[in-house]
Each structure stands twice: as structure tokens, then as C-alpha cells.
Design an enzyme around this catalytic site. Sequence first.
Site, PDB file in Angstrom:
ATOM      1  N   ILE A 133      33.396  37.162  38.892  1.00  0.00           N
ATOM      2  CA  ILE A 133      32.971  37.649  37.590  1.00  0.00           C
ATOM      3  C   ILE A 133      33.996  37.125  36.592  1.00  0.00           C
ATOM      4  O   ILE A 133      35.208  37.204  36.827  1.00  0.00           O
ATOM      5  CB  ILE A 133      32.884  39.190  37.564  1.00  0.00           C
ATOM      6  CG1 ILE A 133      32.387  39.694  36.198  1.00  0.00           C
ATOM      7  CG2 ILE A 133      34.189  39.846  37.929  1.00  0.00           C
ATOM      8  CD1 ILE A 133      32.126  41.203  36.168  1.00  0.00           C
ATOM      9  N   SER A 134      33.529  36.549  35.499  1.00  0.00           N
ATOM     10  CA  SER A 134      34.424  35.862  34.573  1.00  0.00           C
ATOM     11  C   SER A 134      35.379  36.838  33.885  1.00  0.00           C
ATOM     12  O   SER A 134      35.094  38.031  33.729  1.00  0.00           O
ATOM     13  CB  SER A 134      33.620  35.118  33.504  1.00  0.00           C
ATOM     14  OG  SER A 134      32.870  34.073  34.057  1.00  0.00           O
ATOM     15  N   GLN A 135      36.500  36.298  33.450  1.00  0.00           N
ATOM     16  CA  GLN A 135      37.446  37.030  32.617  1.00  0.00           C
ATOM     17  C   GLN A 135      36.710  37.571  31.381  1.00  0.00           C
ATOM     18  O   GLN A 135      35.935  36.852  30.743  1.00  0.00           O
ATOM     19  CB  GLN A 135      38.548  36.075  32.201  1.00  0.00           C
ATOM     20  CG  GLN A 135      39.573  36.631  31.245  1.00  0.00           C
ATOM     21  CD  GLN A 135      40.524  35.537  30.773  1.00  0.00           C
ATOM     22  OE1 GLN A 135      40.437  34.386  31.192  1.00  0.00           O
ATOM     23  NE2 GLN A 135      41.438  35.897  29.876  1.00  0.00           N
TER      24      GLN A 135
END
Length: 213
Positions: free
Chosen positions: A55-57
Site C-alpha cells: 500500500i503506497s505511502q
Amino acid sequence: MGDVELAEALRRQGISDTRVLEVIRELDRAAFVPESMRDVAGLDSPLPIGHGQTISQPFIVAFMTQALNLQPGERVLEIGTGSGYQTAVLARLGAEVYTMESLPELAGPARERLERMGFNGIHFRVGDGSAGWPEDAPFDAVLGTAAPERLPPALYQQLRPGGRLVLPVGPRHGSQELLRVIRPSRGEAPQVEKLLGVRFVPMTSTPPPGFVH
């Protein structure tokens, strides 16, 4: 419970779109990560979600969403459903979301999660993201959360005139560039802008030769 502190941290980092910040504030990122990661879900960092994906920053999620400048009612194609967090952000902004995921092991749980949370009207597909979703094109915007080595021609071709594409592009190992590409209204060359150096998981298929950055 939302992420009030996270939204405030993103504002201090330069995210200025108040609509995006409000959505981040209202969403609980912990609901989109494995149970073992929930204690650190409020941190501004990428987290593993299984099957070699992340899951992206949150800063990157907010930055990319802000770069799209989505308006309510616009149709957006998302490449890389993942856990569904970016999908939820787009939907909360009032967009009609078409989201594609190449891994059934992620796509199924993401759909169940979003529907359980009350997100209706999102269109889901398991398939090759580099091919896009041609039968429902054109789209007002396209957002990619995995990096192809070059910009897939199909994704650009599925933008309406004036549409925006935000996508990381670059090698599997090494530096990538987050690009914003605007399709002009009258057949001119695409407008390509380099926004940020990034590192994303690779897109699982290789686009054919064509529009190469």
C-alpha cells in the site's frame, strides 16, 4: 475512525488540495492493511499487503490524487487496486472509479472490503492493467499505482481529449519518475510533466512499443 493526524502531516508536507486532505482525514488507513500492520497504519510510509505488493505511502497517494485534479462525476481508471485504499480515496472525491488489479488474491478481498465499507458503484476487473479498459473508454483521468518500464500506449489512447494520466514509469530496479500526461484536445503531442522521483512495484506486464517516455 479517520486519520486526522496523518492528514495534518500531509498538509505540512505541501499537500494543498483541501478535498484530498478531507478524504484522508475521514478514511481509516488501518482498514486497508493486514492486521499485523494496523498499529503502524498511521505512519507516512508504504506497508506490505501480501503477494509482493504494498500500500503506497500516504503522501504519494495524496500527491498523485492532487495531481489528477479530479472533479465530482468524472470517470477515472485506476491501474492497481491493491488493498483498495487509493480506490476509496478516488471514490470519496466523487469520481466514478474503474479499477483493475492483475492479482485475483488482492482483487477479491479489496472488492469485499470496499463493498463492506459502503462503497457502491465502483467497477472492478482482474486483468492486465497495461491494456486498460477499452470498452468503457474514454476516461477523464487514469491513475497507475504500479510502474511499467514505459508508458502503455493503450492507457494514453483511452484518455478523452483534455484527460490527465498520472503514472510512475521506469525500470523494475532503479529510479522511476512520476509523470503527469495530458492529452491535448486537437491531436498535438502529449504534454508530459515529470513530477517526482518515486519507487513503485513493477507493473506485471510489459507494454508494447509505442508511446515511449
